[in-house]
Design a protein around this motif. Structure first.
Motif, PDB file in Angstrom:
ATOM      1  N   PHE A  95       0.762  -1.263  -0.128  1.00 11.29           N
ATOM      2  CA  PHE A  95       0.035  -0.263  -0.256  1.00 11.29           C
ATOM      3  C   PHE A  95       1.131   1.052  -0.426  1.00 11.29           C
ATOM      4  O   PHE A  95       1.906   1.269   0.092  1.00 11.29           O
ATOM      5  N   ASP A  96       0.279   2.626  -0.727  1.00 14.91           N
ATOM      6  CA  ASP A  96       1.046   3.798  -0.205  1.00 14.91           C
ATOM      7  C   ASP A  96       1.415   4.226   0.997  1.00 14.91           C
ATOM      8  O   ASP A  96       0.785   3.943   1.810  1.00 14.91           O
ATOM      9  N   ALA A  97       2.405   4.778   0.925  1.00 14.03           N
ATOM     10  CA  ALA A  97       2.826   5.147   2.638  1.00 14.03           C
ATOM     11  C   ALA A  97       2.036   5.645   3.247  1.00 14.03           C
ATOM     12  O   ALA A  97       1.696   6.638   2.774  1.00 14.03           O
ATOM     13  N   PRO A  98       1.597   5.415   4.603  1.00 15.99           N
ATOM     14  CA  PRO A  98       0.831   6.174   4.932  1.00 15.99           C
ATOM     15  C   PRO A  98       1.233   7.680   6.302  1.00 15.99           C
ATOM     16  O   PRO A  98       1.872   7.331   6.272  1.00 15.99           O
ATOM     17  N   PRO A  99      -0.019   8.584   5.935  1.00 17.72           N
ATOM     18  CA  PRO A  99       0.683   9.260   6.868  1.00 17.72           C
ATOM     19  C   PRO A  99       1.455   9.309   8.134  1.00 17.72           C
ATOM     20  O   PRO A  99       2.429  10.005   8.346  1.00 17.72           O
ATOM     21  N   ARG A 103       4.073   6.922   7.818  1.00 15.45           N
ATOM     22  CA  ARG A 103       4.703   6.610   7.751  1.00 15.45           C
ATOM     23  C   ARG A 103       6.278   6.602   8.753  1.00 15.45           C
ATOM     24  O   ARG A 103       6.966   5.374   9.140  1.00 15.45           O
ATOM     25  N   GLU A 104       5.839   7.546   9.774  1.00 19.63           N
ATOM     26  CA  GLU A 104       7.599   7.780  10.314  1.00 19.63           C
ATOM     27  C   GLU A 104       7.282   6.653  11.786  1.00 19.63           C
ATOM     28  O   GLU A 104       8.562   6.387  12.019  1.00 19.63           O
ATOM     29  N   ALA A 105       6.290   5.865  11.968  1.00 17.89           N
ATOM     30  CA  ALA A 105       6.232   5.013  13.287  1.00 17.89           C
ATOM     31  C   ALA A 105       6.507   3.969  12.193  1.00 17.89           C
ATOM     32  O   ALA A 105       7.305   2.739  13.089  1.00 17.89           O
ATOM     33  N   LEU A 138      12.726   0.194   3.875  1.00 17.94           N
ATOM     34  CA  LEU A 138      10.764   0.551   3.828  1.00 17.94           C
ATOM     35  C   LEU A 138      10.796   0.566   2.224  1.00 17.94           C
ATOM     36  O   LEU A 138      11.602   1.250   1.804  1.00 17.94           O
ATOM     37  N   GLN A 139       9.619  -0.124   2.089  1.00 16.28           N
ATOM     38  CA  GLN A 139       9.465   0.001   0.669  1.00 16.28           C
ATOM     39  C   GLN A 139       8.179  -0.350   0.939  1.00 16.28           C
ATOM     40  O   GLN A 139       7.203  -1.078   1.178  1.00 16.28           O
ATOM     41  N   PHE A 140       7.331   0.878   0.450  1.00 20.18           N
ATOM     42  CA  PHE A 140       5.800   0.758   0.465  1.00 20.18           C
ATOM     43  C   PHE A 140       5.166   0.829  -1.872  1.00 20.18           C
ATOM     44  O   PHE A 140       6.318   1.184  -2.064  1.00 20.18           O
TER      45      PHE A 140
END
Length: 339
Positions: free
Chosen positions: A160-164, A166-168, A177-179
């Motif tokens: 899935f796309d990087a969520p808001p 993503r820093e977690a 990390l790969q989205f």
């Protein structure tokens, strides 16, 4: 907070009120609206534990059927008698199929890399991210716990796309990390698979008294850290020549890097010296490069300091080592040389 909201969605799926669970975790309902809100690991564990028991579903609404309280404990117990981590992971993936057909956990090891991936067999809906992340973390946490070593990940991928928030993700997984990937997965060094299990039934019972230690407990020690540092030094050369650079590549603090190496009985300088010696010896055996150039290539400022260090490592000077190498014309064995 995004994962807190996912648990609240699980309550909604069962038509139940999450107020008591939020109160147990000391999370005010108004905080759910904070897009950049955060909770501590202890808060999240308290919330998850209460929710799993209140809903009697350790999957928290992800799947088409409940996973009653104690299900993941049973999964842990089924792998506990494995001879090594590789067999334990295979058993976890195989037995997980008995719990639900909504997803399949798959495992493979090839080319020195072990990979755990998730195949989605149904549409997981709005809880998809929470489901995939949690199942990867459950197995990663169990693997780290059962060998009493943090299994350092090389990469983690998500479909899935990087969520808001993503820093977690670096805090939860580490590594690259790969989205937008084809499937949820993570990979790690295959050598972890041969590590023996260090936990027994009593340790398991103690661990399972808590609701969700596998997803929040960080294991400080990586029993393969020294080997991984060697590999980075070989692969990246001067770019990984400082503790700060290595710590960044390993997703550790410099203090943690030094402490964990010390626990393994080795220092960063010893590892750097070992790799320098290995690379220098290889060049002396296999090439006709001038010794000055070899010295510079392995990180020494001049030939004199290199010769002094090489003599300390090998007991002979670089020139004597080259002349005595089996690959050289003489073919004789190295002997001590004080020149």
């Amino acid at each position: 907070m995004a994962f807190v909201r996912a648990i609240v969605q699980g309550y909604a799926r069962y038509g139940k009120d999450p107020s008591e669970a939020l109160a147990q975790a000391r999370i005010a309902p108004r905080e759910l609206r904070l897009q950049d809100g955060r909770v501590t690991a202890a808060q999240f564990e308290a919330l998850s534990g209460h929710a799993m028991q209140e809903l009697d579903d350790e999957a928290l609404g992800w799947f088409s059927r409940r996973l009653p309280w104690g299900t993941y404990g049973m999964l842990c117990r089924a792998s506990l008698s494995s001879p090594d981590l590789g067999v334990a992971i295979k058993r976890w993936c195989r037995h997980h199929r008995l719990l639900t057909s909504d997803i399949s956990l798959e495992f493979q090891a090839t080319g020195g890399v072990a990979t755990v991936s998730i195949r989605e067999n149904v549409d997981l809906g709005e809880l998809r991210e929470f489901c995939l992340v949690s199942n990867l973390r459950f197995l990663h946490g169990f693997a780290s716990w059962i060998i009493d070593s943090r299994v350092s990940l090389r990469a983690a991928r998500f479909p899935f796309d990087a969520p808001p928030h993503r820093e977690a993700y670096p805090l939860m997984f580490g590594g690259e990390l790969q989205f937008g990937a084809e499937a949820a997965s993570y990979s790690f060094d295959e050598r972890y698979l041969a590590m023996p299990l260090r936990r027994d039934e009593q340790a398991l019972r103690t661990m399972l008294r808590r609701a969700l230690p596998l997803t929040v407990l960080q294991y400080r020690r990586d029993r393969l850290l020294g080997q991984r540092v060697r590999e980075l030094l070989r692969a990246h050369g001067r770019q990984a020549g400082t503790a700060e650079a290595l710590a960044t590549l390993l997703n550790l603090s410099t203090r943690t890097l030094h402490r964990q190496l010390r626990e393994e009985g080795v220092s960063l300088q010893q590892l750097k010296d070992a790799v320098r010696h290995e690379q220098a010896a290889e060049q002396l055996r296999r090439t006709e490069r001038p010794i000055k150039n070899i010295a510079l290539s392995v990180g020494f400022r001049n030939e004199k300091s290199f010769s002094r260090a090489f003599h300390a490592w090998a007991g002979v000077t670089p020139g004597a080592f080259r002349r005595a190498s089996p690959d050289s014309a003489s073919g004789s064995l190295p002997r001590r040389d004080n020149s």
